[in-house]
Design a protein around this motif. Structure first.
Motif, PDB file in Angstrom:
ATOM      1  N   PHE A   1       0.828  -1.198   0.000  1.00 11.15           N
ATOM      2  CA  PHE A   1       0.000   0.000   0.000  1.00 11.15           C
ATOM      3  C   PHE A   1       0.870   1.259   0.000  1.00 11.15           C
ATOM      4  CE2 PHE A   1      -2.375   3.325   2.304  1.00 11.15           C
ATOM      5  CZ  PHE A   1      -3.394   3.526   1.383  1.00 11.15           C
ATOM      6  N   PHE A   2       1.979   1.241   0.752  1.00 13.83           N
ATOM      7  CA  PHE A   2       2.889   2.388   0.758  1.00 13.83           C
ATOM      8  C   PHE A   2       3.488   2.621  -0.623  1.00 13.83           C
ATOM      9  CE2 PHE A   2       3.621   1.531   5.498  1.00 13.83           C
ATOM     10  CZ  PHE A   2       2.590   2.377   5.843  1.00 13.83           C
ATOM     11  N   THR A   3       3.701   1.554  -1.382  1.00 17.03           N
ATOM     12  CA  THR A   3       4.166   1.714  -2.765  1.00 17.03           C
ATOM     13  C   THR A   3       3.103   2.435  -3.584  1.00 17.03           C
ATOM     14  OG1 THR A   3       5.454  -0.317  -2.591  1.00 17.03           O
ATOM     15  CG2 THR A   3       4.993   0.499  -4.814  1.00 17.03           C
TER      16      THR A   3
ATOM     17  N   GLY B   1       4.429  -4.407  -4.415  1.00 15.70           N
ATOM     18  CA  GLY B   1       5.202  -3.173  -4.403  1.00 15.70           C
ATOM     19  C   GLY B   1       6.639  -3.316  -4.862  1.00 15.70           C
ATOM     20  N   ASP B   2       7.336  -4.340  -4.367  1.00 14.94           N
ATOM     21  CA  ASP B   2       8.742  -4.503  -4.736  1.00 14.94           C
ATOM     22  C   ASP B   2       8.902  -4.903  -6.206  1.00 14.94           C
ATOM     23  OD1 ASP B   2       9.587  -3.769  -2.244  1.00 14.94           O
ATOM     24  OD2 ASP B   2       9.914  -5.820  -1.543  1.00 14.94           O
ATOM     25  N   LYS B   3       8.030  -5.764  -6.679  1.00 10.20           N
ATOM     26  CA  LYS B   3       8.067  -6.182  -8.086  1.00 10.20           C
ATOM     27  C   LYS B   3       7.804  -4.975  -8.998  1.00 10.20           C
ATOM     28  CE  LYS B   3       5.868  -9.516 -11.181  1.00 10.20           C
ATOM     29  NZ  LYS B   3       4.827 -10.524 -11.290  1.00 10.20           N
ATOM     30  N   PHE B   4       6.843  -4.163  -8.611  1.00  8.89           N
ATOM     31  CA  PHE B   4       6.525  -2.962  -9.377  1.00  8.89           C
ATOM     32  C   PHE B   4       7.720  -2.006  -9.427  1.00  8.89           C
ATOM     33  CE2 PHE B   4       5.155   1.459  -9.496  1.00  8.89           C
ATOM     34  CZ  PHE B   4       4.384   1.489 -10.647  1.00  8.89           C
TER      35      PHE B   4
ATOM     36  N   ALA C   1      10.913  -2.637  -8.907  1.00  7.24           N
ATOM     37  CA  ALA C   1      12.031  -3.226  -9.644  1.00  7.24           C
ATOM     38  C   ALA C   1      11.825  -3.071 -11.149  1.00  7.24           C
ATOM     39  CB  ALA C   1      12.193  -4.695  -9.270  1.00  7.24           C
ATOM     40  N   ALA C   2      10.614  -3.354 -11.617  1.00  3.87           N
ATOM     41  CA  ALA C   2      10.330  -3.229 -13.054  1.00  3.87           C
ATOM     42  C   ALA C   2      10.413  -1.772 -13.503  1.00  3.87           C
ATOM     43  CB  ALA C   2       8.954  -3.808 -13.362  1.00  3.87           C
ATOM     44  N   LEU C   3       9.924  -0.859 -12.697  1.00  2.00           N
ATOM     45  CA  LEU C   3       9.951   0.567 -13.037  1.00  2.00           C
ATOM     46  C   LEU C   3      11.389   1.081 -13.109  1.00  2.00           C
ATOM     47  CD1 LEU C   3       8.368   3.180 -13.579  1.00  2.00           C
ATOM     48  CD2 LEU C   3       8.291   3.534 -11.098  1.00  2.00           C
ATOM     49  N   MET C   4      12.216   0.678 -12.170  1.00  2.00           N
ATOM     50  CA  MET C   4      13.604   1.134 -12.171  1.00  2.00           C
ATOM     51  C   MET C   4      14.372   0.578 -13.366  1.00  2.00           C
ATOM     52  SD  MET C   4      14.549   1.159  -8.073  1.00  2.00           S
ATOM     53  CE  MET C   4      15.308  -0.408  -8.193  1.00  2.00           C
ATOM     54  N   ARG C   5      14.055  -0.640 -13.785  1.00  2.00           N
ATOM     55  CA  ARG C   5      14.730  -1.222 -14.939  1.00  2.00           C
ATOM     56  C   ARG C   5      14.282  -0.567 -16.246  1.00  2.00           C
ATOM     57  NH1 ARG C   5      14.776  -4.756 -11.086  1.00  2.00           N
ATOM     58  NH2 ARG C   5      16.474  -6.215 -10.815  1.00  2.00           N
ATOM     59  N   ARG C   6      13.073  -0.062 -16.252  1.00  2.00           N
ATOM     60  CA  ARG C   6      12.563   0.570 -17.468  1.00  2.00           C
ATOM     61  C   ARG C   6      13.105   1.978 -17.652  1.00  2.00           C
ATOM     62  NH1 ARG C   6       6.328   1.187 -19.411  1.00  2.00           N
ATOM     63  NH2 ARG C   6       6.758   2.535 -21.163  1.00  2.00           N
ATOM     64  N   SER C   7      13.238   2.728 -16.573  1.00  2.00           N
ATOM     65  CA  SER C   7      13.681   4.112 -16.697  1.00  2.00           C
ATOM     66  C   SER C   7      14.520   4.510 -15.485  1.00  2.00           C
ATOM     67  CB  SER C   7      12.467   5.037 -16.807  1.00  2.00           C
ATOM     68  OG  SER C   7      12.887   6.379 -16.774  1.00  2.00           O
TER      69      SER C   7
END
Length: 169
Positions: free
Chosen positions: A68-70, A104-107, A109-115
């Motif tokens: 939820f904090f994510t 949250g962590d999966k989201f 991680a994917a966001l950081m790898r994309r941009s």
């Protein structure tokens, strides 16, 4: 010549145990050690909650709050980017359309790898540590459970009791 029955195997003889540095102690390595254990506590002031495996209900709730904090951090960052960096805002919105924030962590991680421009995880941590009102959460949880229980009991009593009301006459 001695018979084999009169000889003791060397493993049954005592030996110096170097783990006990204070006093020399001797043990019999092949003999099981008698353990003194505290009795298992049967009574507890807390309820036992079956079905949670290794994790406690609090650990499960903490995981949900973490995710939820994510979600909250994404909302905060999104609102900030909308006003001062429209390009990054659109990129984040696009990413949100194809990726769920439920983990949250999966989201993240994917966001950081994309941009590389979305590598700021401090918002989530800062919100959790500084801005989230933990006391208010507890107060609201207590209030909601009590209100819900009262409502359900009232409905049950009205359903099961055969008290005539003014509309029944």
């Amino acid at each position: 010549m001695e018979s084999s029955s009169s000889l003791l195997h060397h493993s049954y003889l005592t030996y110096f145990n170097p783990r006990k540095l204070g006093k020399p102690s001797f043990s019999y390595p092949l003999m099981p050690k008698l353990r003194t254990r505290k009795p298992t506590r049967i009574c507890s002031s807390k309820m036992y909650v079956p079905g949670f495996g290794e994790a406690s209900p609090e650990a499960k709730a903490a995981k949900h709050l973490h995710d939820f904090f994510t979600y909250v951090a994404v909302r905060i960052v999104s609102a900030q980017l909308e006003s001062y960096n429209p390009e990054a805002y659109l990129e984040l919105r696009e990413f949100l359309e194809t990726n769920s924030v439920s983990d949250g962590d999966k989201f993240c991680a994917a966001l950081m790898r994309r941009s590389s421009r979305h590598m700021n995880l401090e918002v989530r941590s800062a919100y959790c540590k500084n801005d989230f009102e933990w006391d208010n959460l507890q107060r609201l949880a207590f209030k909601n459970v009590d209100r819900s229980n009262t409502k359900l009991m009232r409905e049950y009593v009205l359903e099961t009791s055969h008290v005539e009301t003014d509309t029944d006459k």
